[in-house]
Design an enzyme around this catalytic site. Structure first.
Site, short mmCIF file in Angstrom:
data_model
loop_
_atom_site.label_atom_id
_atom_site.label_comp_id
_atom_site.label_asym_id
_atom_site.label_seq_id
_atom_site.Cartn_x
_atom_site.Cartn_y
_atom_site.Cartn_z
CG ASP A 1 -9.18 3.64 0.32
OD1 ASP A 1 -9.97 3.15 1.30
OD2 ASP A 1 -7.76 3.78 0.14
CD GLU B 1 -1.85 2.54 -3.64
OE1 GLU B 1 -1.75 3.23 -4.11
OE2 GLU B 1 -2.39 2.74 -2.23
CG ASP C 1 -2.29 0.65 1.58
OD1 ASP C 1 -2.56 1.12 0.42
OD2 ASP C 1 -1.69 1.42 2.27
#
Length: 472
Positions: free
Chosen positions: A372, A317, A270
């Site tokens: 998200d 990511e 991430d």
């Protein structure tokens, strides 16, 4: 991690899928976010399947079958889980301790680098009414040897409980992963770049983080203001002392990535851009407006990881504010980045052309949206009308089932791998959205209804996957 998870694996198998991507499986803390965990190495006891413990003889069905978990079928009630589940799990742990399984000692030995600190941390958290370690008495807060030794003796029973929870978790997890792998389905896991302030990771390793003499953060993590948020995002995680980590050859990161790669088949890291440069916000600020960019470790970290662990299956990511330097880091790493189809039609994003399917490189993972983002159906209703109009024209959308049009656009692209969220495969709206960034409460609680993933959806997804040459 018992029959319901295996049923979903069977669905993926029938649908011709090769991957199951999940959110982090570490224990959730205040706010229920898997990105704010008590430990980056531990597994979440909420996932332990009680039926499996019953089969193993550690529970009686009557001890849990009639419990009211106080939740709707499509929602998780974390408060009820916290208050009721551990009562049941403690009964299972007591029976387990009467005659521990053969693999228990080996498990403890294999995980000694983190599990004893974790179990002590959780035991002390219970003894302190759930308070953050920053509020504990100074001898425990600062880990004075005498205080720690006394605590280990005083809380021996509770420490054993938390270790057994990890044994239960990883035994069931390894069985589930093996079941998926036997069907040629690999699990993509998620590694948050940061750890929570209230975690054993910071408590046990304060010298690795930007903390003052009283162990409070000097600066915390977040994202600067942009077209999506006028005040940015204030995450509040402590920041790493990259100079200290570099000095010891990034040992903590190597251990962390190694552990994650043992859990998952593929690892998504991430906030990859934070390794190039990261945004630091003075501790105590109420917004992310007054932060500054600082230099991260860059490719040096990933070279150290590869040198020690070999080549790993990693996804970067790379969303957010991208610079040439971030793009160079991604290129140098060789990892596939991410493309999000919803971003392609968002007029607030100056980089939106990068997310149009005809612009995708082969070495990328393409999504309609992530945890998200709003769901596809939710996005169609809440996004700017001109943006939706653009999407409809670009994707040649029909009036019915626009989510299948987005899936088709992804599957027909040249992206090496494509992922669709479970909610989008079911055509659900904003009510099933997983997370709204920078909000507290109501997030991370959606779950699929029983039998939602049926043969009709599996057959349709299989046909589409076969049509575009993506069968496993």
């Amino acid at each position: 991690m018992g029959k319901p998870a295996r049923d979903f694996v069977d669905f993926l198998d029938k649908a011709g899928q090769a991957y199951w991507q999940i959110l982090p499986v570490c224990p959730t803390s205040y706010g229920d976010s898997p990105y704010q965990s008590f430990s980056t190495f531990a597994g979440n006891p909420y996932f332990i399947d009680l039926d499996e413990l019953c089969k193993a003889g550690y529970l009686k069905r009557k001890e849990y079958a009639g419990i009211d978990w106080e939740s709707e079928p499509d929602r998780v009630n974390y408060e009820a889980l916290y208050n009721k589940r551990y009562v049941v799990l403690r009964k299972a742990a007591e029976r387990f301790l009467e005659n521990p399984e053969d693999g228990y000692k080996e498990f403890c030995h294999d995980n000694k680098s983190w599990i004893y600190d974790y179990a002590l941390f959780m035991a002390l958290k219970d003894a302190n009414g759930g308070k953050s370690w920053l509020e504990w008495d100074e001898p425990l807060k600062k880990r004075y040897d005498d205080a720690i030794n006394i605590a280990k003796e005083e809380h021996k029973e509770d420490i054993n409980f938390w270790i057994i929870m990890q044994y239960f978790f990883f035994k069931q997890w390894n069985e589930l992963r093996a079941y998926a792998n036997e069907k040629n389905i690999e699990i993509i896991g998620d590694l948050p770049i940061y750890v929570a302030l209230d975690s054993v990771d910071v408590w046990a390793n304060p010298g690795l983080f930007q903390l003052d003499d009283n162990l409070n953060p000097t600066d915390v993590a977040g994202c600067p203001p942009d077209g999506f948020s006028a005040t940015g995002q204030l995450w509040g995680n402590p920041l790493f002392r990259w100079d200290v980590m570099k000095a010891d050859g990034y040992k903590w990161w190597i251990k962390r990535i190694d552990a994650a790669c043992r859990i998952y088949n593929v690892l998504r890291i991430d906030h990859f851009r934070g390794f190039d440069s990261y945004y630091a916000i003075p501790y105590g600020e109420t917004t992310a407006v007054n932060g500054e960019w600082r230099q991260g470790p860059g490719i040096e970290l990933f070279k150290a990881v590869e040198k020690k662990l070999g080549k790993k299956n990693i996804i970067a990511e790379d969303l957010g504010f991208l610079t040439d330097s971030v793009r160079n880091l991604l290129r140098e790493s060789g990892y596939p980045g991410m493309k999000v189809l919803e971003f392609a039609f968002d007029s607030r994003d100056s980089n939106n052309n990068d997310y149009l399917p005809h612009m995708y490189p082969v070495n990328c993972i393409a999504y309609a949206g992530t945890h998200d983002n709003d769901t596809i159906m939710g996005w169609m209703k809440t996004a700017d009308k001109e943006d939706v109009k653009y999407a409809k024209e670009y994707l040649v959308m029909g009036k019915e089932e626009p989510y299948w049009d987005m899936i088709r656009a992804l599957w027909s692209s040249v992206a090496g791998t494509t992922i669709i969220q479970a909610q989008d495969l079911l055509g659900l709206g904003s009510e099933s959205r997983m997370n709204i960034p920078s909000t507290l409460g109501g997030n991370w609680s959606w779950r699929a209804m029983p039998k939602a993933f049926n043969a009709k959806i599996a057959n349709r997804l299989f046909r589409l996957t076969k049509l575009y040459g993506r069968l496993k």
